[in-house]
Structure formats: C-alpha cells, structure tokens
Design an enzyme around this catalytic site. Structure first.
Site, PDB file in Angstrom:
ATOM      1  N   ASP A  44      -8.018  -1.490   2.245  1.00  0.00           N
ATOM      2  CA  ASP A  44      -8.938  -0.987   1.226  1.00  0.00           C
ATOM      3  C   ASP A  44     -10.082  -0.178   1.852  1.00  0.00           C
ATOM      4  O   ASP A  44     -10.549  -0.511   2.939  1.00  0.00           O
ATOM      5  CB  ASP A  44      -9.506  -2.186   0.441  1.00  0.00           C
ATOM      6  CG  ASP A  44     -10.178  -1.752  -0.846  1.00  0.00           C
ATOM      7  OD1 ASP A  44      -9.965  -0.604  -1.275  1.00  0.00           O
ATOM      8  OD2 ASP A  44     -10.934  -2.549  -1.415  1.00  0.00           O
TER       9      ASP A  44
ATOM     10  N   HIS B  88      -7.603   8.862   2.700  1.00  0.00           N
ATOM     11  CA  HIS B  88      -6.237   8.337   2.786  1.00  0.00           C
ATOM     12  C   HIS B  88      -5.544   8.849   4.053  1.00  0.00           C
ATOM     13  O   HIS B  88      -4.825   8.111   4.723  1.00  0.00           O
ATOM     14  CB  HIS B  88      -5.428   8.753   1.553  1.00  0.00           C
ATOM     15  CG  HIS B  88      -5.866   8.060   0.295  1.00  0.00           C
ATOM     16  ND1 HIS B  88      -6.019   6.688   0.218  1.00  0.00           N
ATOM     17  CD2 HIS B  88      -6.201   8.534  -0.938  1.00  0.00           C
ATOM     18  CE1 HIS B  88      -6.410   6.355  -1.007  1.00  0.00           C
ATOM     19  NE2 HIS B  88      -6.549   7.458  -1.718  1.00  0.00           N
TER      20      HIS B  88
ATOM     21  N   LEU C  22      10.276  -5.665  14.798  1.00  0.00           N
ATOM     22  CA  LEU C  22       9.167  -5.809  13.834  1.00  0.00           C
ATOM     23  C   LEU C  22       9.668  -5.338  12.477  1.00  0.00           C
ATOM     24  O   LEU C  22      10.262  -4.262  12.375  1.00  0.00           O
ATOM     25  CB  LEU C  22       7.985  -4.930  14.274  1.00  0.00           C
ATOM     26  CG  LEU C  22       6.865  -4.705  13.246  1.00  0.00           C
ATOM     27  CD1 LEU C  22       6.097  -5.998  12.988  1.00  0.00           C
ATOM     28  CD2 LEU C  22       5.880  -3.622  13.719  1.00  0.00           C
TER      29      LEU C  22
HETATM   30  C1  FPP Z   1      -6.952   1.589  -0.902  1.00  0.00           C
HETATM   31  O1  FPP Z   1      -8.095   2.338  -0.663  1.00  0.00           O
HETATM   32  C2  FPP Z   1      -5.815   2.264  -0.341  1.00  0.00           C
HETATM   33  C3  FPP Z   1      -4.728   2.653  -1.041  1.00  0.00           C
HETATM   34  C4  FPP Z   1      -4.543   2.446  -2.477  1.00  0.00           C
HETATM   35  C5  FPP Z   1      -3.637   3.359  -0.370  1.00  0.00           C
HETATM   36  C6  FPP Z   1      -3.360   2.930   1.017  1.00  0.00           C
HETATM   37  C7  FPP Z   1      -2.806   4.093   1.725  1.00  0.00           C
HETATM   38  C8  FPP Z   1      -2.956   4.361   3.031  1.00  0.00           C
HETATM   39  C9  FPP Z   1      -3.592   3.466   3.992  1.00  0.00           C
HETATM   40  C10 FPP Z   1      -2.459   5.654   3.573  1.00  0.00           C
HETATM   41  C11 FPP Z   1      -1.032   5.864   3.327  1.00  0.00           C
HETATM   42  C12 FPP Z   1      -0.202   4.757   3.838  1.00  0.00           C
HETATM   43  C13 FPP Z   1       1.100   4.841   4.073  1.00  0.00           C
HETATM   44  C14 FPP Z   1       1.831   3.665   4.582  1.00  0.00           C
HETATM   45  C15 FPP Z   1       1.828   6.110   3.893  1.00  0.00           C
HETATM   46  P1  FPP Z   1      -8.915   2.899  -1.899  1.00  0.00           P
HETATM   47  O2  FPP Z   1      -8.538   4.288  -2.094  1.00  0.00           O
HETATM   48  O3  FPP Z   1      -8.712   1.986  -3.051  1.00  0.00           O
HETATM   49  O4  FPP Z   1     -10.371   2.811  -1.359  1.00  0.00           O
HETATM   50  P2  FPP Z   1     -11.697   2.659  -2.209  1.00  0.00           P
HETATM   51  O5  FPP Z   1     -11.828   1.195  -2.529  1.00  0.00           O
HETATM   52  O6  FPP Z   1     -12.733   3.126  -1.269  1.00  0.00           O
HETATM   53  O7  FPP Z   1     -11.564   3.526  -3.431  1.00  0.00           O
END
Ligand code: FPP
Length: 224
Positions: free
Chosen positions: A12, A29, A122
C-alpha cells in the site's frame, strides 16, 4: 527460531508516494513495481517458499479507468519482461483471484502459470481481482456442490491457497492498519507487521528487519 515459509504483503502507498513526489499516482505504481522486484530477489535469497502479493483487489475496480488501465499495462510489461527469467530461477507464478481481464492479459497470465507450473524454488501468488470474502463464499459453494461436510479442512481445501501453508507473516506498508479483505481465513495465526513506509520506499533492509523480528517471536497458536 521460527521457520519462515510464506510471506504475504499488502503493497500500500504507491498513489500517495507519487503525489508526495509531485508526480502522478501512476508514477507511484511504477516505482512500486521496482520494490516488487527487490522483494522477489530478497525472498529467493532468504529461501522463502511462498510470496503472496496483493496487486489488485475486487474493490480496486472503483478506481479511475486510467489508473486501472495503467496498472494492467504495468503488469503485462512485468510478465513479458520477467517470466523467462523467473522460469530460469525456478520461480512458479500463480494467480489467486478471478481471471476476468482483457483477452490478452488472461492469455499472458495462463501462459505464465503454465510455463512455470513445475518450479519449486519460490512460488509467487499474485492476488489479482482478489477478495477474501468472495473466495470464502466460493469455497462454500464448491463444498455444497460436491456434497461435502463443512469443516475447517474442507474450507481450507477449497480456497485458492488450498495446496500451500498459511502465511507466517503479513506485511502491510503505507501506514494503514487494516486487512482490506485480504486472506481473512488464511491469516488467522499470522504475525502482522504494519509499516509506516509507503510501498515504493520499502526496501530490503525493512524486509530483513521484519523477518528477523518474526524469527524471535514465540508463536503459541493458542497454547501457552
Ligand atoms: C496500493 O497502493 C497498490 C495497488 C492497488 C497496486 C499494487 C501494484 C504495484 C505494487 C505495482 C504493480 C505490481 C505488479 C505485481 C505488476 P495505492 O495506490 O492504494 O496507494 P495509496 O493508498 O497511496 O492510494
């Protein structure tokens, strides 16, 4: 010392990281993906057998279309770029969640799973279009259809994670202390680490600190 087989992570804080840097949420992201790569390398080094990453929840469809599109294109690029190398490193990729994406992404995910299915160094479980409550409801429906008795065993056996141990550790970055419909059944006895850092800032030292702290914990599983 506690053995460690399975780490689950709620990654997150990407969006906030991007905005904090005066850039876009999508920039966050992109940076978050770099952390994913670092954590995979570190998990291999630590001989961790299962790494479950919450990449897209059933609730994330509420986000703006442009962000959803960006996330999936990031995932496509990530798979195209890495899957052969994963296979060489004996990494198995498995998707947990309902595969209801574009034809192209569905195909890519299925091919990636097939290519790496025999690997055992893994296992990366990518939680995509994943929601724990719907996973549990689905397990009950399958049990009913098969005419089985409802028990802890039959429920566990009909979850996406049926053939792997429950997580030893759950890490959630981003300074938010909740589970957000992630692995609610499987986390019953996991050690939970809430991290203040946003996911793009999380690094291998943070990961190792958590693993070392986990190893020192006395896990009672209800005993004394
Ligand atoms: C949460 O951060 C993250 C996500 C919903 C997406 C997670 C994606 C990645 C780590 C990159 C892509 C991963 C792969 C495996 C291709 P948020 O956007 O909810 O953060 P915020 O709380 O600051 O809004």
């Amino acid at each position: 010392m506690n053995p460690i087989k399975h780490v689950a992570i709620i990654m997150d804080g990407n969006g906030r990281w991007g905005i904090n840097k005066k850039r876009s949420r999508n920039f966050g992201h992109k940076q978050g993906l770099k952390t994913v790569e670092k954590i995979i390398i570190e998990s291999l080094k630590k001989n961790i057998k299962f790494l479950t990453l919450f990449a897209f929840s059933t609730e994330n469809w509420k986000r703006p279309k442009s962000e959803i599109k960006f996330l999936f294109s990031l995932l496509e690029d990530f798979l195209v770029k890495n899957i052969k190398d994963f296979n060489k490193k004996k990494i198995k990729l498995s998707v947990i969640g309902k595969k209801k994406f574009s034809k192209k992404l569905n195909k890519l995910l299925k091919e990636s799973e097939k290519l790496t299915s025999k690997n055992n160094k893994l296992q990366i479980n990518l939680a995509l279009n994943y929601g724990s409550k719907s996973e549990i409801v689905n397990a009950f429906m399958v049990i009913k259809k098969k005419g089985l008795k409802i028990s802890e065993k039959t429920i566990s056996r009909n979850l996406y994670t049926s053939d792997i141990p429950d997580p030893d550790i759950l890490i959630r970055t981003g300074n938010t202390n909740r589970l957000s419909n992630f692995l609610l059944w499987q986390l019953a006895y996991s050690e939970i680490f809430f991290e203040k850092k946003l996911w793009p800032d999380f690094n291998k030292n943070d990961y190792n600190r958590i693993i070392n702290n986990y190893k020192k914990i006395k896990r009672n599983f209800g005993n004394i």
